[in-house]
Design a protein around this motif. Structure first.
Motif, PDB file in Angstrom:
ATOM      1  N   GLY A   1       0.818  -1.202   0.000  1.00 38.80           N
ATOM      2  CA  GLY A   1       0.000   0.000   0.000  1.00 38.80           C
ATOM      3  C   GLY A   1       0.855   1.256   0.000  1.00 38.80           C
ATOM      4  O   GLY A   1       1.997   1.256   0.464  1.00 38.80           O
ATOM      5  N   THR A   2       0.276   2.338  -0.509  1.00 37.31           N
ATOM      6  CA  THR A   2       1.032   3.597  -0.585  1.00 37.31           C
ATOM      7  C   THR A   2       1.256   4.214   0.789  1.00 37.31           C
ATOM      8  O   THR A   2       2.118   5.081   0.939  1.00 37.31           O
ATOM      9  N   ASP A   3       0.509   3.781   1.802  1.00 41.09           N
ATOM     10  CA  ASP A   3       0.647   4.353   3.138  1.00 41.09           C
ATOM     11  C   ASP A   3       1.589   3.546   4.031  1.00 41.09           C
ATOM     12  O   ASP A   3       1.759   3.868   5.213  1.00 41.09           O
ATOM     13  N   GLU A   4       2.203   2.498   3.479  1.00 41.56           N
ATOM     14  CA  GLU A   4       3.116   1.688   4.281  1.00 41.56           C
ATOM     15  C   GLU A   4       4.446   2.409   4.470  1.00 41.56           C
ATOM     16  O   GLU A   4       4.897   3.150   3.592  1.00 41.56           O
ATOM     17  N   PRO A   5       5.089   2.216   5.633  1.00 38.82           N
ATOM     18  CA  PRO A   5       6.375   2.885   5.861  1.00 38.82           C
ATOM     19  C   PRO A   5       7.449   2.373   4.912  1.00 38.82           C
ATOM     20  O   PRO A   5       7.453   1.200   4.521  1.00 38.82           O
ATOM     21  N   ASP A   6       8.349   3.257   4.537  1.00 39.54           N
ATOM     22  CA  ASP A   6       9.479   2.892   3.691  1.00 39.54           C
ATOM     23  C   ASP A   6      10.616   2.347   4.552  1.00 39.54           C
ATOM     24  O   ASP A   6      10.755   2.694   5.730  1.00 39.54           O
ATOM     25  N   GLY A   7      11.447   1.515   3.943  1.00 39.85           N
ATOM     26  CA  GLY A   7      12.634   1.028   4.630  1.00 39.85           C
ATOM     27  C   GLY A   7      12.298   0.024   5.714  1.00 39.85           C
ATOM     28  O   GLY A   7      11.332  -0.734   5.618  1.00 39.85           O
TER      29      GLY A   7
END
Length: 229
Positions: free
Chosen positions: A172-178
């Motif tokens: 999803g686009t709202d998931e944290p990066d890294g």
């Protein structure tokens, strides 16, 4: 309670984090040809049921060899969150009382008052998808939840590939990066155990022993066992 093995068997083709070395077991010597057996084992340090050391994500983090053997014995608390949806975030409010509201620096050595544990064993139910592509779309710890666990002085064990979201084309686009959950936990000097085999029959409190290979590395497979003592 009788000892419960929380470990996936190491075998060729077992699931690994995308891009990690594949696992293979091949005969090197056989009974017919050599009169004895030797198996060539090839795998990464994060294959199967394994532990992440701080060196996995932290430039100056400790390697496994810097931990004394007794540090791989834990008083564990079982947190059953089975029923979560694919890629659902685990928030601080889902954590046990004493972790859900702890702030860094409270209690003794940053631990939550009244929390008699040093390992949270979190069952998401996603272990049932081991060996299936759905396993990659497991629930994950939000950075805030990981921060609360770390502030409570706890390591964490999960029945998932990762405490952070595992990248797939379904992310999803709202998931944290890294890897923010890794960094919160490992950056605090705690350990992360991944790919545990967790069942509904575990009690709320038990002891976990999860001894890694003795290797000066960023992680290693473990034999994880739950018991009463």
């Amino acid at each position: 309670m009788d000892p419960v093995d929380l470990t996936h068997r190491v075998e060729s083709g077992m699931p690994v984090y995308p891009g990690d070395p594949a696992v293979s077991l091949e005969p090197h010597a056989t009974m017919d040809a050599d009169g004895y057996r030797v198996t060539r084992l090839s795998l990464g340090t994060h294959a199967g049921t394994h532990v992440d050391a701080p060196a996995h994500t932290e430039p100056d983090g400790a390697t496994l060899d810097e931990f004394a053997v007794e540090e791989f014995r834990f008083d564990a608390t079982f947190v059953d969150l089975a029923g979560l949806d694919a890629r659902e975030p685990i928030t601080p409010e889902m954590l046990p009382e004493g972790v859900d509201d702890v702030e860094a620096g409270t209690g003794v050595d940053g631990a939550a008052d009244g929390l008699d544990t040093d390992l949270l064993v979190i069952r998401t139910g996603w272990g049932e998808y081991w060996g299936d592509q759905r396993y990659l779309d497991h629930p994950y710890l939000t950075p805030a939840a990981a921060r609360r666990i770390a502030a409570a002085g706890c390591s964490v064990g999960l029945d998932t590939l990762n405490p952070d979201p595992t990248p797939t084309d379904r992310a999803g686009t709202d998931e944290p990066d890294g890897v923010p959950a890794h960094r919160e936990l490992l950056g605090s000097g705690n350990l992360v155990f991944e790919n545990l085999r967790l069942s509904t029959g575990l009690p709320e409190q038990f002891v976990v022993r999860a001894y890694p290979l003795r290797v000066d590395a960023d992680g290693a497979p473990v034999r994880a066992v739950a018991a009463s003592e």
